[in-house]
Design an enzyme around this catalytic site. Structure first.
Site, PDB file in Angstrom:
ATOM      1  N   LYS A   1       0.666  -1.354  -0.042  1.00 23.30           N
ATOM      2  CA  LYS A   1      -0.061   0.088   0.063  1.00 23.30           C
ATOM      3  C   LYS A   1       0.718   1.238  -0.032  1.00 23.30           C
ATOM      4  O   LYS A   1       0.549   2.401  -0.433  1.00 23.30           O
ATOM      5  CB  LYS A   1      -0.925  -0.068   1.115  1.00 23.30           C
ATOM      6  CG  LYS A   1      -1.972  -1.102   0.900  1.00 23.30           C
ATOM      7  CD  LYS A   1      -3.457  -0.387   1.387  1.00 23.30           C
ATOM      8  CE  LYS A   1      -4.719  -1.215   0.905  1.00 23.30           C
ATOM      9  NZ  LYS A   1      -4.409  -2.662   1.440  1.00 23.30           N
TER      10      LYS A   1
ATOM     11  N   GLY B   1     -16.188 -13.649   1.365  1.00 23.47           N
ATOM     12  CA  GLY B   1     -16.379 -12.281   0.693  1.00 23.47           C
ATOM     13  C   GLY B   1     -15.905 -12.320  -0.873  1.00 23.47           C
ATOM     14  O   GLY B   1     -14.966 -11.363  -1.128  1.00 23.47           O
TER      15      GLY B   1
ATOM     16  N   ASP C   1     -17.521 -10.914  -3.344  1.00 20.42           N
ATOM     17  CA  ASP C   1     -17.995  -9.879  -4.191  1.00 20.42           C
ATOM     18  C   ASP C   1     -17.298  -9.651  -5.324  1.00 20.42           C
ATOM     19  O   ASP C   1     -18.025  -9.312  -6.447  1.00 20.42           O
ATOM     20  CB  ASP C   1     -18.283  -8.536  -3.514  1.00 20.42           C
ATOM     21  CG  ASP C   1     -16.636  -7.967  -3.196  1.00 20.42           C
ATOM     22  OD1 ASP C   1     -15.913  -8.604  -2.321  1.00 20.42           O
ATOM     23  OD2 ASP C   1     -16.502  -6.979  -3.923  1.00 20.42           O
TER      24      ASP C   1
ATOM     25  N   GLU D   1      -9.667 -14.030  -3.547  1.00 19.22           N
ATOM     26  CA  GLU D   1     -10.357 -13.176  -2.318  1.00 19.22           C
ATOM     27  C   GLU D   1     -11.050 -14.257  -1.433  1.00 19.22           C
ATOM     28  O   GLU D   1     -11.005 -15.358  -1.790  1.00 19.22           O
ATOM     29  CB  GLU D   1     -11.546 -12.266  -2.918  1.00 19.22           C
ATOM     30  CG  GLU D   1     -12.574 -12.889  -3.723  1.00 19.22           C
ATOM     31  CD  GLU D   1     -13.558 -12.101  -4.313  1.00 19.22           C
ATOM     32  OE1 GLU D   1     -13.666 -10.822  -4.072  1.00 19.22           O
ATOM     33  OE2 GLU D   1     -14.628 -12.467  -5.100  1.00 19.22           O
TER      34      GLU D   1
ATOM     35  N   SER E   1       1.231  -9.668  -0.354  1.00 23.89           N
ATOM     36  CA  SER E   1       0.833  -8.396  -0.274  1.00 23.89           C
ATOM     37  C   SER E   1       1.230  -7.634   0.989  1.00 23.89           C
ATOM     38  O   SER E   1       1.475  -6.495   1.055  1.00 23.89           O
ATOM     39  CB  SER E   1      -0.688  -8.358  -0.665  1.00 23.89           C
ATOM     40  OG  SER E   1      -1.436  -9.092   0.404  1.00 23.89           O
TER      41      SER E   1
ATOM     42  N   SER F   1      -8.372   1.592   8.858  1.00 18.89           N
ATOM     43  CA  SER F   1      -7.820   0.970  10.088  1.00 18.89           C
ATOM     44  C   SER F   1      -6.637   0.227   9.906  1.00 18.89           C
ATOM     45  O   SER F   1      -6.073  -0.525  10.699  1.00 18.89           O
ATOM     46  CB  SER F   1      -8.871   0.465  11.176  1.00 18.89           C
ATOM     47  OG  SER F   1      -9.591  -0.550  10.325  1.00 18.89           O
TER      48      SER F   1
HETATM   49  C1  LIG Z   1      -5.063  -3.636   1.148  1.00 18.99           C
HETATM   50  C2  LIG Z   1      -4.624  -4.873   1.314  1.00 18.99           C
HETATM   51  C3  LIG Z   1      -5.047  -6.119   0.255  1.00 18.99           C
HETATM   52  C4  LIG Z   1      -6.130  -5.626  -0.780  1.00 18.99           C
HETATM   53  O1  LIG Z   1      -5.748  -4.935  -1.765  1.00 18.99           O
HETATM   54  P1  LIG Z   1      -6.930  -4.086  -2.659  1.00 18.99           P
HETATM   55  O2  LIG Z   1      -6.114  -2.830  -3.476  1.00 18.99           O
HETATM   56  O3  LIG Z   1      -7.976  -3.481  -1.902  1.00 18.99           O
HETATM   57  O4  LIG Z   1      -7.555  -5.260  -3.420  1.00 18.99           O
HETATM   58  C5  LIG Z   1      -4.522  -7.425   0.096  1.00 18.99           C
HETATM   59  N1  LIG Z   1      -3.479  -7.450   1.153  1.00 18.99           N
HETATM   60  C6  LIG Z   1      -3.062  -6.650   1.987  1.00 18.99           C
HETATM   61  C7  LIG Z   1      -1.885  -6.941   2.846  1.00 18.99           C
HETATM   62  C8  LIG Z   1      -3.547  -5.263   2.021  1.00 18.99           C
HETATM   63  O5  LIG Z   1      -3.296  -4.383   2.732  1.00 18.99           O
END
Ligand SMILES: *Cc1c(COP(=O)(O)O)cnc(C)c1O
Length: 323
Positions: free
Chosen positions: A53, A208, A210, A204, A307, A78
């Site tokens: 992010k 969830g 969606d 996903e 991620s 959060s």
């Molecule tokens: C926000 C987040 C996601 C999902 O990312 P999106 O861009 O909302 O699809 C996946 N893994 C982690 C660790 C995140 O912080």
């Protein structure tokens, strides 16, 4: 509505140069042998503040004009977007307000304040956070940066897959953790440009789904906040921009159970010595299930974007201790 393109990902990469970590791409002989493919793990759990992010937030804030910089940025989150915004604003020398629920974990509040953000608390049960955030933004002239549905955020998130494919060469498949779709849509832009034959999958939580429903229905489907350990993917709907890209560039959306996430968490800990948060395990859990069901041709190259790695260690230990 103008969707961001791969050129925007290239521009984002230039802005992030020297600010974001170029995270490692790791291999695992065990994973390769067990699932019969060549895995390439892009480790965004090692990104600044512990998740991809940072890329989207820093790219978005870097594009502010002088007046926007003076007034600063605002976000409601959060989770990892809060810390990404706080750190990016500090690096760029601008004020930032993060609107968080007052019952958010103390560690998250402390981490966000630790990066220098002003935290405004609200009551999840009686207050509407979007209305509160919009009011604060208007009062203080601050610019709202959403966690996923914004062209600059999407372009920033796409830089992780760009780095991955530049390092590995063309891939056969790419698996991505999916919440609101910022990471998935940005990654799809990079994959379509750098590895056009690559199959691109968002993954996903089962509870969830969606995104999967939306792809099938051809429109954005809204759901109730899902109950899952993947707290970064508890989004109720995809964005307009993210869905626009996903429906064009993503091959399919898969789902995994919480038990499959825990299995992947254990694999990363045991075999690769990495702490990965539950949401960060979505892509690998999805890849394992898909390869098991449909064994790959020999020598297939599979990219997996891990991620993030932000998980309370007590919670982490509890999850791993489950039989
Ligand atoms: C926000 C987040 C996601 C999902 O990312 P999106 O861009 O909302 O699809 C996946 N893994 C982690 C660790 C995140 O912080």
């Amino acid at each position: 509505m103008q969707l961001p393109s791969y050129d925007d990902v290239i521009a984002a990469a230039a802005r992030l140069e020297g600010h974001a970590h170029r995270t490692p791409v790791l291999r695992s002989g065990t994973a390769d042998a067990r699932w019969g493919a060549s895995f390439f793990f892009k480790c965004e759990n090692f990104q600044r503040m512990g998740a991809f992010k940072f890329r989207g937030a820093f790219n978005a804030l870097s594009r502010f004009d002088a007046a926007q910089r003076r007034a600063g940025a605002i976000a409601f989150s959060s989770g990892n977007h809060a810390q990404a915004m706080a750190l990016s604003a500090r690096l760029l020398g601008m004020p930032v307000v993060i609107v968080m629920p007052k019952d958010a974990p103390a560690a998250k509040l402390a981490a966000t304040r630790g990066y220098g953000a002003e935290v405004v608390l609200y009551d999840r049960f009686t207050e509407d956070r979007e209305a509160l955030t919009k009011r604060l933004a208007t009062e203080r002239g601050m610019t709202l940066v959403p966690p996923y549905d914004h062209p600059d955020v999407i372009a920033g998130q796409g830089t992780a897959a760009k780095e991955l494919i530049e390092e590995t060469g063309p891939l056969d498949r790419l698996y991505i953790c999916l919440g609101g779709g910022g990471l998935t849509s940005g990654s799809a832009l990079a994959a379509r440009a750098l590895s056009p034959q690559c199959k691109v999958y968002g993954v996903e939580p089962e509870a969830g789904n969606d995104g999967q429903q939306s792809l099938r229905a051809g429109r954005i489907v809204h759901i109730e906040t899902p109950k899952t350990i993947a707290d970064g993917a508890q989004t109720q709907y995809l964005g307009e921009y993210t869905f626009g890209i996903i429906r064009r560039d993503v091959d399919d959306i898969l789902t995994v159970s919480d038990a499959q996430l825990v299995e992947s968490m254990r694999f990363f800990a045991e075999r690769m010595k990495m702490v990965v948060e539950p949401t960060g395990c979505l892509a690998f859990a999805g890849a394992c299930a898909a390869l098991q069901e449909n064994p790959p041709a020999s020598g297939e190259k599979v990219g997996v974007i891990i991620s993030g790695g932000n998980v309370d260690l007590t919670r982490y230990a509890e999850l791993l201790a489950q039989p």
